[in-house]
Each structure stands twice: as C-alpha cells, then as structure tokens.
Design an enzyme around this catalytic site. Structure first.
Site, PDB file in Angstrom:
ATOM      1  N   GLY A 140       6.155   7.896  -3.892  1.00 28.83           N
ATOM      2  CA  GLY A 140       5.567   6.893  -4.796  1.00 28.83           C
ATOM      3  C   GLY A 140       4.109   7.186  -5.080  1.00 28.83           C
ATOM      4  N   ASN A 152       2.809   8.207  -7.782  1.00 22.42           N
ATOM      5  CA  ASN A 152       2.457   8.195  -9.203  1.00 22.42           C
ATOM      6  C   ASN A 152       1.634   6.987  -9.620  1.00 22.42           C
ATOM      7  OD1 ASN A 152       5.257   7.033  -8.723  1.00 22.42           O
ATOM      8  ND2 ASN A 152       4.787   6.185 -10.719  1.00 22.42           N
ATOM      9  N   SER A 203       3.401  -3.635   5.933  1.00 18.35           N
ATOM     10  CA  SER A 203       2.668  -4.769   5.354  1.00 18.35           C
ATOM     11  C   SER A 203       2.587  -5.911   6.367  1.00 18.35           C
ATOM     12  CB  SER A 203       3.413  -5.247   4.107  1.00 18.35           C
ATOM     13  OG  SER A 203       2.955  -6.520   3.728  1.00 18.35           O
ATOM     14  N   TYR A 210      12.143  -8.056   1.297  1.00 17.46           N
ATOM     15  CA  TYR A 210      11.049  -7.074   1.410  1.00 17.46           C
ATOM     16  C   TYR A 210      10.424  -7.136   2.807  1.00 17.46           C
ATOM     17  CZ  TYR A 210       6.252  -5.300   0.579  1.00 17.46           C
ATOM     18  OH  TYR A 210       5.031  -4.651   0.659  1.00 17.46           O
TER      19      TYR A 210
HETATM   20  N1  LIG Z   1      -0.121  -3.993  -3.142  1.00 18.60           N
HETATM   21  C1  LIG Z   1      -0.173  -4.737  -2.042  1.00 18.60           C
HETATM   22  O1  LIG Z   1      -0.810  -5.813  -2.021  1.00 18.60           O
HETATM   23  C2  LIG Z   1       0.532  -4.284  -0.796  1.00 18.60           C
HETATM   24  C3  LIG Z   1       0.407  -5.095   0.336  1.00 18.60           C
HETATM   25  C4  LIG Z   1       1.044  -4.701   1.514  1.00 18.60           C
HETATM   26  C5  LIG Z   1       1.759  -3.514   1.539  1.00 18.60           C
HETATM   27  N2  LIG Z   1       1.863  -2.747   0.408  1.00 18.60           N
HETATM   28  C6  LIG Z   1       2.649  -1.504   0.498  1.00 18.60           C
HETATM   29  O2  LIG Z   1       1.928  -0.450  -0.094  1.00 18.60           O
HETATM   30  C7  LIG Z   1       2.837   0.557  -0.586  1.00 18.60           C
HETATM   31  C8  LIG Z   1       2.457   0.962  -2.003  1.00 18.60           C
HETATM   32  O3  LIG Z   1       2.576  -0.190  -2.808  1.00 18.60           O
HETATM   33  P1  LIG Z   1       1.739  -0.381  -4.159  1.00 18.60           P
HETATM   34  O4  LIG Z   1       1.044  -1.673  -4.045  1.00 18.60           O
HETATM   35  O5  LIG Z   1       0.990   0.835  -4.522  1.00 18.60           O
HETATM   36  O6  LIG Z   1       2.967  -0.624  -5.163  1.00 18.60           O
HETATM   37  P2  LIG Z   1       3.339   0.015  -6.593  1.00 18.60           P
HETATM   38  O7  LIG Z   1       2.118   0.206  -7.398  1.00 18.60           O
HETATM   39  O8  LIG Z   1       4.441  -0.844  -7.100  1.00 18.60           O
HETATM   40  O9  LIG Z   1       3.918   1.456  -6.187  1.00 18.60           O
HETATM   41  C9  LIG Z   1       5.173   1.583  -5.592  1.00 18.60           C
HETATM   42  C10 LIG Z   1       5.615   3.022  -5.719  1.00 18.60           C
HETATM   43  O10 LIG Z   1       6.923   3.150  -5.143  1.00 18.60           O
HETATM   44  C11 LIG Z   1       7.722   3.874  -6.047  1.00 18.60           C
HETATM   45  N3  LIG Z   1       9.152   3.626  -5.875  1.00 18.60           N
HETATM   46  C12 LIG Z   1       9.822   2.461  -5.959  1.00 18.60           C
HETATM   47  N4  LIG Z   1      11.133   2.658  -5.800  1.00 18.60           N
HETATM   48  C13 LIG Z   1      11.306   3.988  -5.598  1.00 18.60           C
HETATM   49  C14 LIG Z   1      12.430   4.815  -5.392  1.00 18.60           C
HETATM   50  N5  LIG Z   1      13.685   4.334  -5.382  1.00 18.60           N
HETATM   51  N6  LIG Z   1      12.236   6.143  -5.218  1.00 18.60           N
HETATM   52  C15 LIG Z   1      10.998   6.670  -5.247  1.00 18.60           C
HETATM   53  N7  LIG Z   1       9.892   5.943  -5.466  1.00 18.60           N
HETATM   54  C16 LIG Z   1      10.044   4.609  -5.639  1.00 18.60           C
HETATM   55  C17 LIG Z   1       7.249   3.398  -7.405  1.00 18.60           C
HETATM   56  O11 LIG Z   1       7.716   4.260  -8.417  1.00 18.60           O
HETATM   57  P3  LIG Z   1       7.799   3.755  -9.964  1.00 18.60           P
HETATM   58  O12 LIG Z   1       6.409   3.859 -10.485  1.00 18.60           O
HETATM   59  O13 LIG Z   1       8.755   4.712 -10.583  1.00 18.60           O
HETATM   60  O14 LIG Z   1       8.297   2.352  -9.936  1.00 18.60           O
HETATM   61  C18 LIG Z   1       5.755   3.466  -7.175  1.00 18.60           C
HETATM   62  O15 LIG Z   1       5.304   4.777  -7.302  1.00 18.60           O
HETATM   63  C19 LIG Z   1       4.225  -0.068  -0.449  1.00 18.60           C
HETATM   64  O16 LIG Z   1       4.867   0.439   0.688  1.00 18.60           O
HETATM   65  C20 LIG Z   1       3.965  -1.553  -0.259  1.00 18.60           C
HETATM   66  O17 LIG Z   1       4.962  -2.165   0.512  1.00 18.60           O
HETATM   67  C21 LIG Z   1       1.267  -3.112  -0.751  1.00 18.60           C
END
Ligand SMILES: NC(=O)c1ccc[n+]([C@@H]2O[C@H](COP(=O)([O-])OP(=O)(O)OC[C@H]3O[C@@H](n4cnc5c(N)ncnc54)[C@H](OP(=O)(O)O)[C@@H]3O)[C@@H](O)[C@H]2O)c1
Length: 336
Positions: free
Chosen positions: A66, A68, A196, A221
């Site tokens: 992920g 990207n 998380s 989740y």
């Molecule tokens: N943002 C927050 O507040 C927060 C808080 C706690 C924990 N986290 C954790 O941080 C991490 C990154 O999250 P983020 O906030 O950066 O979220 P995000 O911007 O939604 O990024 C999620 C990434 O996961 C990819 N993904 C989803 N399904 C997939 C699949 N089947 N195969 C391969 N890639 C897949 C998405 O690809 P696409 O672009 O193609 O959808 C995207 O690149 C996650 O593990 C999340 O649980 C985030």
C-alpha cells in the site's frame, strides 16, 4: 420615582443580571472549550514522535504494501530519500506508477519499483512472493502497511474470506511467511506491521473470524488491527535468534484517505476532527520510518510502538495463547 416604575426597573435589572449571568457562563464554557482544544493541540504537537535518526539505507531493499498513498507513500518517500531500493507493492498499478514517479522526482532515487500485489487474493500474494524472490536476492525491511477500513457491507474475497480480515491480516500473514527465508538470508532484517490504537475495540473470536455471526464495519477493522499485534508477538517468538526482528505500531490519527467509505454526517465530523487534530501523512509515517532505520531496537522485537517509543497494548493483545492459535488458524486458512 413611583412604586410601579421602581418595580418594573428592578425586574428589568434582575432579568438583565440573570441574562448577563447566563451570558457570562456561556462565555466561560466557550473559553474553556476553546482553551481545552488549544491545549490538546499543543500537547499533541509537543508529543509528536519524530524519527531523528539519519541512517542511510544504501544497499538495503524494502517492500512496502500500500505504498501508493497515505502513510505508505510517505514512508516510501522517506526510505527512498535514504537511498534504499524501494518496492511499492500495490493492487492498483496506475496509482502505484503515479506514486513511484512522484517519489523518484522528489528524492532523485531511481531505485523505486512497483509490483502488483492484491492482499485480498492469496493467489496474487503467492505470485508476488514468487516473482520477488526470483528477481531479488535480498530483503532487508518488509513493511506491512496496507489496509482496508470500514467497508460498508460484509463482502467475501475470491478465497471466500471476509475482505477486511483477508486483506489486513491473512494477506500480510501469508506474504510475510512466504518471504521469511529471504528475510532470514538478509539478516539483520526487520518486519514492521502497521496496526492501530483501534485494536483496543477488537477481539479475536475464532467462531467469527469471517464475521459470519456479526459484522460491524469499524469493529471488523479493529479485530484485524488486534490480529496485527498478536501476529507480531507470535512472529517475534518464532524468529528469536534468527536475526529477523518484528514490530507493530500505531501511526496516530492521520489525515489520509482511509475514511473513504464513511459518508454523511459521520464523514463530515471525522474530517473536521482530523483536519484539526490529525497528523499529516508525513508525521504519521515517522514511527514506521523509526522502526525501519533505528539501530539497537532489536531487544524490543514483538513490541508495539507509537510516536517512536514502546507503548502498552490492550490485555487481549498480550494473550500469547490467542496469538499462537491465531497463527495456527491463519496457517490453515492460507494453506501454508
Ligand atoms: N490514517 C489513520 O488515521 C490511521 C490510524 C491508525 C492506523 N492506520 C493504519 O495505517 C496504515 C496505512 O493507512 P493509511 O491511513 O495510509 O490509509 P490509505 O491512505 O487508505 O492507504 C491504504 C493503502 O492500502 C492499500 N490497500 C487496500 N487494500 C489493498 C489490497 N487488497 N491489496 C493491496 N493494497 C491494498 C490501498 O491501496 P488503494 O490505493 O489501491 O486503495 C492504499 O495504498 C493502515 O494499516 C491503517 O490501518 C491509519
């Protein structure tokens, strides 16, 4: 002044005083609320974990799932800036190409590659691992970052598992296991699992891993984020004395696209709170970068981090019996 006028005047003054009193109280409440929020902002800014280590990663190979967008992209950017060879493992190749072009042009590191990986399909995970091992002779850092959050409805993957569990836990479980021999060969190496704080709301119910009994999108989740921590603890135990260490982390509340499946008032409120109090994606990437580069943290293998330091988890995330059982069930579910 006659009696009547005096009574009216007194009543008016009393009412006015009461109104004034209410008004003052309202102001006090408002001032306290704004002050409180302001102090909270100062507190969150002061306690923000920043990776100060400047270690160069020349010669090191990193996979980031992920990569990207969001936290993953910023992590990839930071590691590319430190001259690592970075593989963005993504399901959407167009988005991945845009991200890699961006990273290359901003860091000047041309060693940024994209590879197709859909974590919700075990076939895709196996294909990715095979191709990676065929074309690479080392892997120094594996960052299991990708996740799906709050899918409105319960859906099943091609393998017949609930999508959130399959993507966030099973996909990474399988990927890690398939790459373990290469990680061991490249030791000292690291596996970083992005979890998380919402793991605190999760539970591992072996009769409901696929949410067949109940499905609540946000909680589905949370279960997977709890699974990420339990997986890390069990993995650390199994990897003792191999030179491969593993860590899980909470990146903070980060302003990314993760809430894309929210809608209506909920989306509005979440966006409001995040825009006021959330970290930027770069700030959210700091603990992942810290765990990737910081020397001397090997003795903390299996631990959970937030803001670049070890922090506690829920009691459920420390239950090693559940961790072991989850491992065994995951092995069966992925036919390892
Ligand atoms: N943002 C927050 O507040 C927060 C808080 C706690 C924990 N986290 C954790 O941080 C991490 C990154 O999250 P983020 O906030 O950066 O979220 P995000 O911007 O939604 O990024 C999620 C990434 O996961 C990819 N993904 C989803 N399904 C997939 C699949 N089947 N195969 C391969 N890639 C897949 C998405 O690809 P696409 O672009 O193609 O959808 C995207 O690149 C996650 O593990 C999340 O649980 C985030």
């Amino acid at each position: 002044m006659d009696q009547w006028t005096w009574t009216v005047l007194k009543t008016f003054l009393a009412d006015y005083r009461t109104d004034l009193f209410h008004l003052c109280n309202l102001w006090k409440v408002l001032v306290l609320a704004v002050g409180g929020l302001f102090l909270l902002k100062i507190y969150s800014t002061l306690t923000l974990g920043i990776c100060k280590d400047k270690r160069d990663l020349r010669g090191k190979t990193v996979i980031i799932t992920g990569g990207n967008t969001g936290i993953g992209k910023e992590t990839a950017m930071e590691l590319a800036r430190r001259h690592a060879r970075v593989i963005l493992a993504c399901r959407n190749q167009e988005k991945a190409k845009l991200a890699s072009d961006d990273i290359v042009s901003l860091t000047g590191n041309k060693n940024v590659k994209i590879m197709k990986l859909d974590l919700s399909s075990q076939k895709s995970v196996r294909k990715f691992a095979e191709e990676f091992k065929r074309t690479n002779d080392r892997l120094d850092i594996l960052i299991n970052n990708a996740a799906v959050f709050a899918l409105r409805e319960r859906t099943l993957t091609v393998d017949g598992y609930e999508t959130t569990f399959a993507t966030n836990h099973l996909g990474h479980f399988l990927l890690t296991n398939l790459l373990l021999d290469l990680l061991k060969k490249s030791a000292p190496s690291r596996i970083i699992n992005v979890s998380s704080e919402s793991h605190r709301l999760g539970t591992i119910r072996f009769d409901n891993l696929n949410s067949e009994r109940s499905y609540v999108s946000d909680i589905a989740y949370s279960h997977t984020k709890l699974a990420n921590i339990l997986f890390t603890r069990e993995l650390a135990k199994r990897l003792a004395r191999t030179g491969v260490t593993t860590y899980s982390l909470h990146p903070g509340l980060v302003c990314t696209d993760i809430f894309r499946h929210y809608f209506g008032v909920r989306k509005f409120l979440v966006n409001l709170v995040i825009s006021m109090y959330g970290k930027t994606a770069l700030q959210g990437a700091q603990t992942t970068v810290f765990l990737a580069v910081k020397p001397g943290i090997e003795s903390f293998s299996g631990s959970y981090f937030s803001d670049c330091k070890v922090v506690g988890t829920s009691a459920k995330a420390m239950d090693m019996k559940i961790a072991q059982k989850l491992w065994e069930v995951s092995e069966e579910m992925t036919r390892l």
